[in-house]
Design an enzyme around this catalytic site. Structure first.
Site, PDB file in Angstrom:
ATOM      1  N   GLY A 147      17.090  30.655  -1.384  1.00 11.06           N
ATOM      2  CA  GLY A 147      18.222  31.448  -1.856  1.00 11.06           C
ATOM      3  C   GLY A 147      18.799  32.244  -0.715  1.00 11.06           C
ATOM      4  N   CYS A 157      11.766  37.118   2.028  1.00 15.81           N
ATOM      5  CA  CYS A 157      13.217  37.276   2.162  1.00 15.81           C
ATOM      6  C   CYS A 157      13.600  36.905   3.583  1.00 15.81           C
ATOM      7  CB  CYS A 157      13.593  38.732   1.860  1.00 15.81           C
ATOM      8  SG  CYS A 157      15.356  39.050   2.017  1.00 15.81           S
ATOM      9  N   LEU A 158      14.661  36.110   3.731  1.00 17.64           N
ATOM     10  CA  LEU A 158      15.084  35.693   5.069  1.00 17.64           C
ATOM     11  C   LEU A 158      15.523  36.891   5.914  1.00 17.64           C
ATOM     12  CD1 LEU A 158      17.062  32.401   4.252  1.00 17.64           C
ATOM     13  CD2 LEU A 158      14.725  32.621   5.122  1.00 17.64           C
ATOM     14  N   HIS A 161      16.105  37.924  -7.376  1.00 16.08           N
ATOM     15  CA  HIS A 161      16.053  38.369  -5.977  1.00 16.08           C
ATOM     16  C   HIS A 161      17.456  38.375  -5.358  1.00 16.08           C
ATOM     17  CE1 HIS A 161      14.024  38.406  -1.869  1.00 16.08           C
ATOM     18  NE2 HIS A 161      15.262  38.052  -1.568  1.00 16.08           N
ATOM     19  N   GLU A 162      18.199  37.280  -5.573  1.00 10.90           N
ATOM     20  CA  GLU A 162      19.532  37.175  -4.962  1.00 10.90           C
ATOM     21  C   GLU A 162      20.521  38.152  -5.594  1.00 10.90           C
ATOM     22  OE1 GLU A 162      19.602  35.764  -2.201  1.00 10.90           O
ATOM     23  OE2 GLU A 162      17.699  34.740  -2.481  1.00 10.90           O
ATOM     24  N   HIS A 179      20.272  41.487  -4.065  1.00  9.98           N
ATOM     25  CA  HIS A 179      20.973  41.610  -2.779  1.00  9.98           C
ATOM     26  C   HIS A 179      22.418  42.070  -2.977  1.00  9.98           C
ATOM     27  CE1 HIS A 179      18.334  40.337   0.433  1.00  9.98           C
ATOM     28  NE2 HIS A 179      17.976  39.235  -0.201  1.00  9.98           N
TER      29      HIS A 179
HETATM   30 ZN   LIG Z   1      16.316  38.121   0.196  1.00 12.15          ZN
END
Ligand SMILES: [Zn+2]
Length: 171
Positions: free
Chosen positions: A46, A93-94, A135-136, A139
């Site tokens: 994601g 998380c990226l 999660h997304e 953000h």
């Molecule tokens: Zn993330």
């Protein structure tokens, strides 16, 4: 084009993103294509627009990590309409590379969103998809998964990241 992913500490990650107002434009299609490319390049499932320094309510998800094109999901201006049950599982998380922690999320999430053409739809996801959607969407509201951890764990991770920042290893 593969974007540079911004990391924890960049203010865009803590802003509430703006709704997308223009649909089906070449710019929007390009951004979505680039976001998938960026997500796959970083082996994520994601990616939200603020993570590529675009403060808009847009996220892409693919829980198959590029294995199954049918799993590609574009969520624009999404709103969660229903959450059911709970699950605890490891999350990363990226924008916070190298750190993974158990996070409690709803087991099943239903949301309302628009696609790139501006068409409205509803989708229900369970397990990993439900986790990715929650999660997304966080953000888009300036929330990172660290905020779902205990204060103790969160402070420990923030301290480690501050060390990496001082050492110039968090760019
Ligand atoms: Zn993330």
């Amino acid at each position: 084009m593969v974007y540079k992913i911004v990391k924890l500490g960049h203010p865009v990650l803590e802003q509430v993103a703006e709704p997308v107002r223009e649909f089906d434009t070449p710019e929007l299609h390009q951004l979505i294509g680039d976001m998938f490319e960026t997500m796959y390049a970083h082996k994520g499932v994601g990616l939200a627009a603020p993570q590529v320094n675009v403060s808009q309510r847009l996220t892409v998800i693919d829980t198959s990590a590029g294995e199954d094109p049918a799993q590609k999901l574009v969520l624009i201006n999404p709103e969660i309409t229903r959450l059911e049950g709970s699950q605890v599982g490891e999350e990363g998380c990226l924008s916070i590379p190298g750190f993974r922690e158990d996070v409690k999320r709803a087991m099943k999430a239903t949301l309302h969103a628009r696609n790139a053409k501006g068409e409205e739809f509803e989708i229900t996801g369970e397990e990993l998809l439900a986790r990715a959607m929650q999660h997304e969407l966080d953000h888009l509201n300036g929330i990172l998964f660290l905020q779902h951890l205990s204060a103790l764990k969160r402070d420990l991770i923030r301290r480690k990241i501050r060390k990496l920042q001082k050492a110039g290893e968090w760019e």
